[in-house]
Scaffold this motif. Structure first.
Motif, PDB file in Angstrom:
ATOM      1  N   ASN A  58      10.517  39.456 -35.322  1.00 16.26           N
ATOM      2  CA  ASN A  58       9.813  40.149 -36.406  1.00 16.26           C
ATOM      3  C   ASN A  58       8.361  39.689 -36.385  1.00 16.26           C
ATOM      4  OD1 ASN A  58       9.426  37.829 -38.304  1.00 16.26           O
ATOM      5  ND2 ASN A  58      11.668  37.840 -38.233  1.00 16.26           N
ATOM      6  N   ALA A  59       7.530  40.330 -37.185  1.00 19.88           N
ATOM      7  CA  ALA A  59       6.093  40.043 -37.148  1.00 19.88           C
ATOM      8  C   ALA A  59       5.772  38.590 -37.474  1.00 19.88           C
ATOM      9  CB  ALA A  59       5.353  40.974 -38.098  1.00 19.88           C
ATOM     10  N   ASN A  60       6.604  37.933 -38.266  1.00 18.66           N
ATOM     11  CA  ASN A  60       6.343  36.553 -38.667  1.00 18.66           C
ATOM     12  C   ASN A  60       6.968  35.514 -37.749  1.00 18.66           C
ATOM     13  OD1 ASN A  60       4.850  37.333 -40.977  1.00 18.66           O
ATOM     14  ND2 ASN A  60       6.760  37.744 -42.050  1.00 18.66           N
ATOM     15  N   ALA A  61       7.729  35.949 -36.754  1.00 24.44           N
ATOM     16  CA  ALA A  61       8.389  35.005 -35.843  1.00 24.44           C
ATOM     17  C   ALA A  61       7.342  34.265 -35.013  1.00 24.44           C
ATOM     18  CB  ALA A  61       9.365  35.747 -34.931  1.00 24.44           C
ATOM     19  N   ASN A  62       7.415  32.942 -35.038  1.00 23.16           N
ATOM     20  CA  ASN A  62       6.512  32.115 -34.249  1.00 23.16           C
ATOM     21  C   ASN A  62       6.991  32.138 -32.799  1.00 23.16           C
ATOM     22  OD1 ASN A  62       5.630  29.494 -32.913  1.00 23.16           O
ATOM     23  ND2 ASN A  62       4.422  29.461 -34.788  1.00 23.16           N
ATOM     24  N   LEU A  63       6.089  32.472 -31.893  1.00 23.68           N
ATOM     25  CA  LEU A  63       6.458  32.587 -30.482  1.00 23.68           C
ATOM     26  C   LEU A  63       7.014  31.285 -29.929  1.00 23.68           C
ATOM     27  CD1 LEU A  63       3.344  34.544 -29.169  1.00 23.68           C
ATOM     28  CD2 LEU A  63       5.639  35.454 -29.525  1.00 23.68           C
ATOM     29  N   TYR A  64       6.402  30.183 -30.318  1.00 25.99           N
ATOM     30  CA  TYR A  64       6.739  28.907 -29.696  1.00 25.99           C
ATOM     31  C   TYR A  64       7.891  28.187 -30.393  1.00 25.99           C
ATOM     32  CZ  TYR A  64       2.300  30.256 -27.759  1.00 25.99           C
ATOM     33  OH  TYR A  64       1.304  30.980 -27.159  1.00 25.99           O
ATOM     34  N   GLN A  65       7.929  28.273 -31.719  1.00 26.44           N
ATOM     35  CA  GLN A  65       8.982  27.570 -32.451  1.00 26.44           C
ATOM     36  C   GLN A  65      10.218  28.436 -32.646  1.00 26.44           C
ATOM     37  OE1 GLN A  65       6.849  26.449 -35.962  1.00 26.44           O
ATOM     38  NE2 GLN A  65       5.828  24.741 -34.972  1.00 26.44           N
ATOM     39  N   ASP A  66      10.041  29.638 -33.158  1.00 19.77           N
ATOM     40  CA  ASP A  66      11.195  30.494 -33.466  1.00 19.77           C
ATOM     41  C   ASP A  66      11.801  31.130 -32.217  1.00 19.77           C
ATOM     42  OD1 ASP A  66      10.718  29.941 -36.167  1.00 19.77           O
ATOM     43  OD2 ASP A  66       9.448  31.721 -36.398  1.00 19.77           O
ATOM     44  N   LEU A  67      10.937  31.568 -31.300  1.00 21.13           N
ATOM     45  CA  LEU A  67      11.422  32.291 -30.119  1.00 21.13           C
ATOM     46  C   LEU A  67      11.476  31.409 -28.877  1.00 21.13           C
ATOM     47  CD1 LEU A  67       9.549  35.671 -30.677  1.00 21.13           C
ATOM     48  CD2 LEU A  67      11.817  34.981 -31.479  1.00 21.13           C
ATOM     49  N   GLU A  68      10.995  30.173 -28.993  1.00 14.25           N
ATOM     50  CA  GLU A  68      11.054  29.175 -27.921  1.00 14.25           C
ATOM     51  C   GLU A  68      10.395  29.654 -26.629  1.00 14.25           C
ATOM     52  OE1 GLU A  68      15.122  27.885 -27.616  1.00 14.25           O
ATOM     53  OE2 GLU A  68      15.090  27.050 -29.635  1.00 14.25           O
ATOM     54  N   ILE A  69       9.244  30.297 -26.780  1.00 14.18           N
ATOM     55  CA  ILE A  69       8.470  30.724 -25.618  1.00 14.18           C
ATOM     56  C   ILE A  69       7.547  29.580 -25.231  1.00 14.18           C
ATOM     57  CG2 ILE A  69       6.602  32.295 -24.925  1.00 14.18           C
ATOM     58  CD1 ILE A  69       8.049  34.474 -26.473  1.00 14.18           C
ATOM     59  N   ASP A  70       7.523  29.234 -23.951  1.00 13.04           N
ATOM     60  CA  ASP A  70       6.644  28.149 -23.503  1.00 13.04           C
ATOM     61  C   ASP A  70       5.398  28.736 -22.835  1.00 13.04           C
ATOM     62  OD1 ASP A  70       7.348  28.878 -20.876  1.00 13.04           O
ATOM     63  OD2 ASP A  70       8.842  27.296 -20.698  1.00 13.04           O
ATOM     64  N   SER A  71       4.548  27.891 -22.312  1.00 14.71           N
ATOM     65  CA  SER A  71       3.271  28.352 -21.754  1.00 14.71           C
ATOM     66  C   SER A  71       3.472  29.250 -20.537  1.00 14.71           C
ATOM     67  CB  SER A  71       2.379  27.165 -21.402  1.00 14.71           C
ATOM     68  OG  SER A  71       3.028  26.306 -20.482  1.00 14.71           O
ATOM     69  N   ILE A  82       7.145  48.022 -28.473  1.00  9.13           N
ATOM     70  CA  ILE A  82       6.998  47.736 -27.044  1.00  9.13           C
ATOM     71  C   ILE A  82       7.095  46.230 -26.801  1.00  9.13           C
ATOM     72  CG2 ILE A  82       5.346  47.764 -25.118  1.00  9.13           C
ATOM     73  CD1 ILE A  82       4.343  50.492 -26.325  1.00  9.13           C
ATOM     74  N   LEU A  83       6.443  45.462 -27.662  1.00  6.00           N
ATOM     75  CA  LEU A  83       6.468  44.008 -27.527  1.00  6.00           C
ATOM     76  C   LEU A  83       7.875  43.460 -27.734  1.00  6.00           C
ATOM     77  CD1 LEU A  83       4.950  41.345 -27.153  1.00  6.00           C
ATOM     78  CD2 LEU A  83       4.472  41.376 -29.610  1.00  6.00           C
ATOM     79  N   ARG A  84       8.581  43.960 -28.746  1.00  3.13           N
ATOM     80  CA  ARG A  84       9.952  43.512 -28.998  1.00  3.13           C
ATOM     81  C   ARG A  84      10.826  43.806 -27.776  1.00  3.13           C
ATOM     82  NH1 ARG A  84      12.103  46.839 -33.203  1.00  3.13           N
ATOM     83  NH2 ARG A  84      12.499  48.173 -31.433  1.00  3.13           N
ATOM     84  N   ASP A  85      10.706  45.008 -27.228  1.00  2.00           N
ATOM     85  CA  ASP A  85      11.491  45.356 -26.041  1.00  2.00           C
ATOM     86  C   ASP A  85      11.153  44.436 -24.869  1.00  2.00           C
ATOM     87  OD1 ASP A  85      12.612  47.384 -27.558  1.00  2.00           O
ATOM     88  OD2 ASP A  85      11.442  48.988 -26.618  1.00  2.00           O
ATOM     89  N   ALA A  86       9.871  44.104 -24.722  1.00  2.00           N
ATOM     90  CA  ALA A  86       9.454  43.207 -23.643  1.00  2.00           C
ATOM     91  C   ALA A  86      10.037  41.813 -23.830  1.00  2.00           C
ATOM     92  CB  ALA A  86       7.930  43.142 -23.587  1.00  2.00           C
ATOM     93  N   LEU A  87      10.009  41.310 -25.060  1.00  2.00           N
ATOM     94  CA  LEU A  87      10.556  39.979 -25.326  1.00  2.00           C
ATOM     95  C   LEU A  87      12.058  39.933 -25.055  1.00  2.00           C
ATOM     96  CD1 LEU A  87       8.545  39.196 -28.574  1.00  2.00           C
ATOM     97  CD2 LEU A  87       8.338  37.993 -26.388  1.00  2.00           C
ATOM     98  N   VAL A  88      12.747  41.003 -25.388  1.00  2.00           N
ATOM     99  CA  VAL A  88      14.189  41.080 -25.129  1.00  2.00           C
ATOM    100  C   VAL A  88      14.436  41.117 -23.622  1.00  2.00           C
ATOM    101  CG1 VAL A  88      16.224  42.565 -25.344  1.00  2.00           C
ATOM    102  CG2 VAL A  88      14.766  42.145 -27.336  1.00  2.00           C
ATOM    103  N   GLU A  89      13.667  41.960 -22.921  1.00  2.00           N
ATOM    104  CA  GLU A  89      13.857  42.119 -21.479  1.00  2.00           C
ATOM    105  C   GLU A  89      13.457  40.869 -20.702  1.00  2.00           C
ATOM    106  OE1 GLU A  89      11.726  44.580 -17.874  1.00  2.00           O
ATOM    107  OE2 GLU A  89      11.846  45.548 -19.827  1.00  2.00           O
ATOM    108  N   PHE A 102      12.801  37.658 -21.806  1.00  2.00           N
ATOM    109  CA  PHE A 102      13.281  36.339 -22.209  1.00  2.00           C
ATOM    110  C   PHE A 102      14.683  36.351 -22.806  1.00  2.00           C
ATOM    111  CE2 PHE A 102       8.596  36.539 -22.926  1.00  2.00           C
ATOM    112  CZ  PHE A 102       8.252  35.912 -21.745  1.00  2.00           C
ATOM    113  N   GLU A 103      15.346  37.511 -22.738  1.00  2.00           N
ATOM    114  CA  GLU A 103      16.721  37.656 -23.212  1.00  2.00           C
ATOM    115  C   GLU A 103      16.885  37.193 -24.659  1.00  2.00           C
ATOM    116  OE1 GLU A 103      19.170  35.709 -20.293  1.00  2.00           O
ATOM    117  OE2 GLU A 103      18.632  37.141 -18.737  1.00  2.00           O
ATOM    118  N   LEU A 104      15.928  37.590 -25.494  1.00  2.00           N
ATOM    119  CA  LEU A 104      15.980  37.228 -26.911  1.00  2.00           C
ATOM    120  C   LEU A 104      16.786  38.260 -27.683  1.00  2.00           C
ATOM    121  CD1 LEU A 104      12.243  36.232 -27.404  1.00  2.00           C
ATOM    122  CD2 LEU A 104      14.203  34.703 -27.162  1.00  2.00           C
ATOM    123  N   ASP A 105      17.332  37.842 -28.793  1.00  2.00           N
ATOM    124  CA  ASP A 105      18.052  38.735 -29.693  1.00  2.00           C
ATOM    125  C   ASP A 105      17.018  39.584 -30.437  1.00  2.00           C
ATOM    126  OD1 ASP A 105      19.555  39.989 -31.641  1.00  2.00           O
ATOM    127  OD2 ASP A 105      20.227  38.139 -32.595  1.00  2.00           O
TER     128      ASP A 105
END
Length: 84
Positions: A27-40, A10-17, A19-22
């Motif tokens: 994955n479980a080890n992906a850092n939200l801020y560094q790897d996925l570039e999610i800001d505050s 569910i979380l992966r689908d939400a991140l894709v929807e 923030f248009e992420l690949d």
């Protein structure tokens, strides 16, 4: 009761929807801020999305300790499986 795998999907689908992420980059080890570039601001959107999906809100204080996708999964798992 949802499993950690259900929550991750569910979380992966939400991140894709949201923030248009690949999906392959999530994955479980992906850092939200560094790897996925999610800001505050994105994090607030994600908290809101989780609330809509679960009917429960992760407090901003709890979310401060979250760094990876796996951390979010664990926090949501505790939230949805806590005593009602």
């Amino acid at each position: 009761m949802q499993t950690r795998e259900d929550i991750f999907n569910i979380l992966r689908d939400a991140l894709v929807e949201l923030f248009e992420l690949d999906p392959a980059s999530i994955n479980a080890n992906a850092n939200l801020y560094q790897d996925l570039e999610i800001d505050s601001i994105d994090a607030i959107d994600l908290i809101d999305h989780i609330k809509r999906q679960t009917g429960k809100k992760i407090s901003a204080e709890d979310f401060k300790s979250v760094r990876t996708v796996g951390d979010v999964v664990d926090a949501v798992f505790r939230l949805v499986n806590s005593a009602a």
